[in-house]
Design an enzyme around this catalytic site. Structure first.
Site, short mmCIF file in Angstrom:
data_model
loop_
_atom_site.label_atom_id
_atom_site.label_comp_id
_atom_site.label_asym_id
_atom_site.label_seq_id
_atom_site.Cartn_x
_atom_site.Cartn_y
_atom_site.Cartn_z
N GLY A 32 -1.55 -11.26 33.96
CA GLY A 32 -2.64 -11.59 33.03
C GLY A 32 -2.44 -11.12 31.61
N ASN A 78 -1.04 -12.85 29.17
CA ASN A 78 -1.41 -13.96 28.28
C ASN A 78 -2.93 -14.11 28.22
OD1 ASN A 78 0.83 -15.57 26.95
ND2 ASN A 78 1.67 -15.23 29.00
N ARG A 116 -3.70 -29.73 48.22
CA ARG A 116 -3.76 -29.47 46.77
C ARG A 116 -5.05 -29.98 46.14
NH1 ARG A 116 0.03 -27.62 43.89
NH2 ARG A 116 1.66 -28.16 45.38
N MET A 160 0.61 -20.17 38.86
CA MET A 160 1.82 -20.66 39.51
C MET A 160 1.53 -21.75 40.53
SD MET A 160 3.67 -19.13 37.61
CE MET A 160 5.04 -18.06 37.31
N LEU A 220 -0.75 -28.79 39.39
CA LEU A 220 -2.11 -29.34 39.44
C LEU A 220 -2.09 -30.75 40.02
CD1 LEU A 220 -3.38 -28.23 35.93
CD2 LEU A 220 -3.77 -27.11 38.13
N ASN A 246 -0.81 -25.11 28.94
CA ASN A 246 0.01 -24.18 29.72
C ASN A 246 0.97 -23.48 28.78
OD1 ASN A 246 1.15 -22.95 32.07
ND2 ASN A 246 2.87 -24.39 31.94
N HIS A 279 4.68 -21.62 28.90
CA HIS A 279 5.87 -21.53 29.77
C HIS A 279 6.97 -20.75 29.05
CE1 HIS A 279 8.53 -22.63 33.02
NE2 HIS A 279 9.45 -22.85 32.10
N GLU A 281 0.55 -34.23 35.35
CA GLU A 281 0.75 -33.99 36.79
C GLU A 281 2.14 -33.44 37.09
OE1 GLU A 281 0.37 -37.27 35.78
OE2 GLU A 281 -1.83 -37.22 35.79
C1 GAR Z 1 4.38 -15.73 31.57
O1 GAR Z 1 5.70 -15.42 31.16
C2 GAR Z 1 4.18 -17.22 31.59
O2 GAR Z 1 4.83 -17.89 30.54
C3 GAR Z 1 4.75 -17.59 32.92
O3 GAR Z 1 4.32 -16.58 33.79
C4 GAR Z 1 4.17 -15.37 33.05
C5 GAR Z 1 2.78 -14.84 33.30
O4 GAR Z 1 2.62 -13.60 32.67
N1 GAR Z 1 4.32 -18.90 33.35
C6 GAR Z 1 5.08 -19.75 34.01
O5 GAR Z 1 6.22 -19.50 34.34
C7 GAR Z 1 4.43 -21.09 34.31
N2 GAR Z 1 5.37 -22.06 34.71
P1 GAR Z 1 1.16 -13.04 32.43
O6 GAR Z 1 0.44 -13.09 33.78
O7 GAR Z 1 1.38 -11.61 31.98
O8 GAR Z 1 0.50 -13.89 31.38
#
Ligand code: GAR
Length: 202
Positions: free
Chosen positions: A13, A15, A66, A91, A94, A108, A110, A143
Site C-alpha cells: 500500500g 502507492n 472473476r 494483483m 479485471l 493503474n 505498473h 481488459e
Molecule cells: C508497485 O510497485 C506497483 O507498481 C506494482 O505493485 C507494487 C505495489 O506496491 N503493481 C503491479 O505490478 C501491477 N501490475 P505498493 O503496494 O507499495 O503500492
C-alpha cells in the site's frame, strides 16, 4: 465538486499512501479517498488506510469467478459513489464487466516502461533482460493485462550495482510521484484520448 476515489490494493500500500498524502496536502485538489478495497484480508495497505480513518473493505476472491467477484467490488465502489478507481498494487486482472462499469475511470500504476515487462516481477524482468533504463507507467485500464492508454511514464537508470531491491526502490519513488500527477490530470479532465495516445486537451 469533490471527486471520490476508490483504491484497490493487494499488498503493502505504499502507492495508496502516496495518493493519500497528496490528497491531504492538496496536491490532488477537490478529491478524497473514499474507500480502500483489498482482495487480501491481510494486506498491510488495509491497515494503513484504517490508520488514516479511510473506510476499508476486504473482499476475498477465493473460489469466485472473476466477474462474480468484480460485481462485489463494483457494488462497494458504487456504495461509496466512487468516480475514479485507482489500482495500487492490485494483483488481479479485471473482468470486462468491471472495466465497462467505470469507463476510462480506472487507472493503474505498473513498475516498468510499458509495453516492456508487463505482468509479475517487472523489475526482475528488466534486470534479467539487461536494459539500461527502467521506470514506471500510469495508464488507463482495459481488459488486457497492463495495457490501456498511457497517461505518464518516468524513467530511471539501471546501475551496474543494482539488484532487484535497489532498482525497485528507485522505481517506487517515481511511482509515488507520477501517480499523483496522473490522478490530477485525469480529475482535472485536461486531456483527450486519441487512439492509444493521451494528449493535452489544450
Ligand atoms: C508497485 O510497485 C506497483 O507498481 C506494482 O505493485 C507494487 C505495489 O506496491 N503493481 C503491479 O505490478 C501491477 N501490475 P505498493 O503496494 O507499495 O503500492
Amino acid at each position: 465538486m469533490t471527486h471520490r476515489i476508490g483504491v484497490l490494493l493487494s499488498g503493502r500500500g505504499s502507492n495508496f499512501e502516496a495518493l493519500a498524502d497528496s490528497v491531504s496536502a492538496g496536491r490532488i485538489p477537490n478529491a478524497e479517498l473514499s474507500i480502500v478495497v483489498s482482495n487480501k484480508p491481510n494486506a498491510p495497505g488495509l491497515e494503513r488506510a484504517a490508520a488514516r480513518n479511510i473506510p476499508t473493505r476486504a473482499i476475498p476472491s477465493k473460489g469466485l469467478e472473476r466477474e462474480v467477484y468484480d460485481r462485489q467490488v463494483a457494488a462497494v465502489l458504487r456504495e461509496y459513489n466512487v468516480d475514479l478507481v485507482c489500482l495500487a498494487g492490485y494483483m488481479r486482472l479485471l473482468s470486462p464487466f468491471f472495466v465497462a462499469a467505470f469507463p476510462q475511470r480506472i487507472l493503474n500504476i505498473h513498475p516498468s516502461l510499458l509495453p516492456s515487462f508487463p505482468g509479475l516481477e517487472s523489475q526482475k524482468q528488466a534486470l534479467d533482460y539487461g536494459v539500461k533504463f527502467a521506470g514506471c507507467t500510469v495508464h488507463f485500464v482495459d481488459e488486457n493485462l497492463d495495457a490501456g492508454p498511457i497517461i505518464l511514464q518516468a524513467v530511471v537508470p539501471v546501475l551496474d550495482s543494482d539488484d532487484e531491491h535497489t532498482l525497485s526502490a528507485r522505481i517506487l519513488k517515481e511511482e509515488h510521484r507520477i501517480y499523483t500527477q496522473a490522478v490530477k490530470i485525469v480529475l482535472e479532465g485536461n486531456y483527450k484520448i486519441a487512439g492509444r495516445r493521451v494528449l493535452d486537451s489544450v
